[in-house]
Design an enzyme around this catalytic site. Structure first.
Site, PDB file in Angstrom:
ATOM      1  CD  GLU A 261      -7.206   1.987  -2.337  1.00 57.45           C
ATOM      2  OE1 GLU A 261      -7.109   2.472  -2.251  1.00 57.45           O
ATOM      3  OE2 GLU A 261      -5.966   1.350  -3.213  1.00 57.45           O
TER       4      GLU A 261
ATOM      5  CG  ASN B 295     -10.753   6.084  -0.737  1.00 54.84           C
ATOM      6  OD1 ASN B 295     -10.630   6.715  -1.603  1.00 54.84           O
ATOM      7  ND2 ASN B 295     -11.839   5.790   0.094  1.00 54.84           N
TER       8      ASN B 295
ATOM      9  NE  ARG C 172      -8.377   8.177  -6.421  1.00 56.63           N
ATOM     10  CZ  ARG C 172      -6.905   7.707  -6.006  1.00 56.63           C
ATOM     11  NH1 ARG C 172      -6.053   7.528  -6.975  1.00 56.63           N
ATOM     12  NH2 ARG C 172      -6.752   6.515  -6.036  1.00 56.63           N
TER      13      ARG C 172
END
Lengths: 147, 121
Positions: free
Chosen positions: A48, A52, A105
């Site tokens: 994650e 990002n 998202r």
């Protein structure tokens, strides 16, 4: 907090490198004999953070660099993910669950990092980049030799 | 494990079988393939078989939610099938289990849809 092993790599912000980053962290923590659940959750937390950076840090430059430093310690594993990209304009907002600047998202990235880490810290400055620190306690690292 | 997906149409249901690790690297390709298939007016239901999926994160969860929204607009149903425990936990945390239906295997879903008159072979 005794250091057992450490790895530091730098890679461009390409989607292919999300898997590379989590594989590296899995290889690093293998000697601590983590549980399957610890490994699964660590993989998501690292992915994650790197996802990002890949998506948001360098919208105009997929060759922009991401640095990952992972330290296996007696207390568990600490991972730093940083970039030198555009930074996060509104960090408190970005940390809210379900907040995303992009369609499709879910805005779950920071929520999953938090859920699957023992501690999470995020620093970001617009135009300077973003720094994410994740620490995860592991059940058995105290049995490991020190270096 | 190799990462790939396989699509199969079964009556008015589309089955997608996910294998390996679904992360940012594969989501664009999967999204486009699924959207192409879901454009077909005949497709009412989506069965997502997760039994061979070993890794999922928010990138993949976003693709699943997006497809749910496409189908929900025409009152279709989306089923999540055979998720391993760690994948199941992500589906719970993300709230997808609140809007999609969970099932153990494809066969039972297809049979139930046929029974309900909501599917055909």
């Amino acid at each position: 907090m005794d250091l057992i092993n450490k790895v530091k790599i730098e890679f461009p912000a390409r989607p292919q490198n999300v898997a590379l980053a989590r594989s590296l962290v899995v290889a690093l923590v293998a000697e601590a004999d983590p549980t399957l659940s610890e490994l699964d959750e660590l993989k998501v937390a690292v992915s994650e953070a790197v996802t990002n950076a890949v998506i948001h840090a360098y919208p105009e430059n997929p060759q922009g660099l991401i640095e990952l430093t992972a330290c296996l310690e007696n207390s568990g594993v600490t991972i730093l993910i940083r970039d030198w990209g555009q930074g996060i304009a509104d960090l408190p907002k970005a940390l809210e669950a379900d907040y995303s600047t992009q369609k499709e998202r879910m805005g779950l990235g920071f929520s999953l990092m938090q859920a699957f880490s023992t501690e999470m810290e995020v620093k970001s400055e617009p135009g300077q980049g973003t720094w994410v620190k994740l620490h995860r306690d592991l059940a058995k690292p105290e049995n490991l030799p020190e270096i | 494990m190799q990462n790939y997906y396989h699509l199969e149409q079964f009556g008015d249901s589309l089955i997608v079988r996910l294998h390996g690790e679904l992360d940012l690297q594969w989501t664009d390709q999967l999204r486009e393939s699924l959207e192409d298939e879901l454009q077909k007016p005949a497709i009412k239901n989506l069965l997502i078989n997760l039994s061979e999926l070993s890794y999922l994160d928010s990138s993949g969860l976003g693709v699943l939610l997006g497809r749910y929204k496409s189908l929900a607009e025409r009152k279709g149903r989306v089923f999540l099938i055979g998720a391993k425990p760690h994948i199941r936990r992500l589906l719970e945390l993300s709230g997808l289990f609140r809007i999609m239906e969970e099932a153990a295997d494809e066969k039972s879903v297809l049979a139930a849809l046929k029974e309900a008159g909501n599917g055909s072979d």
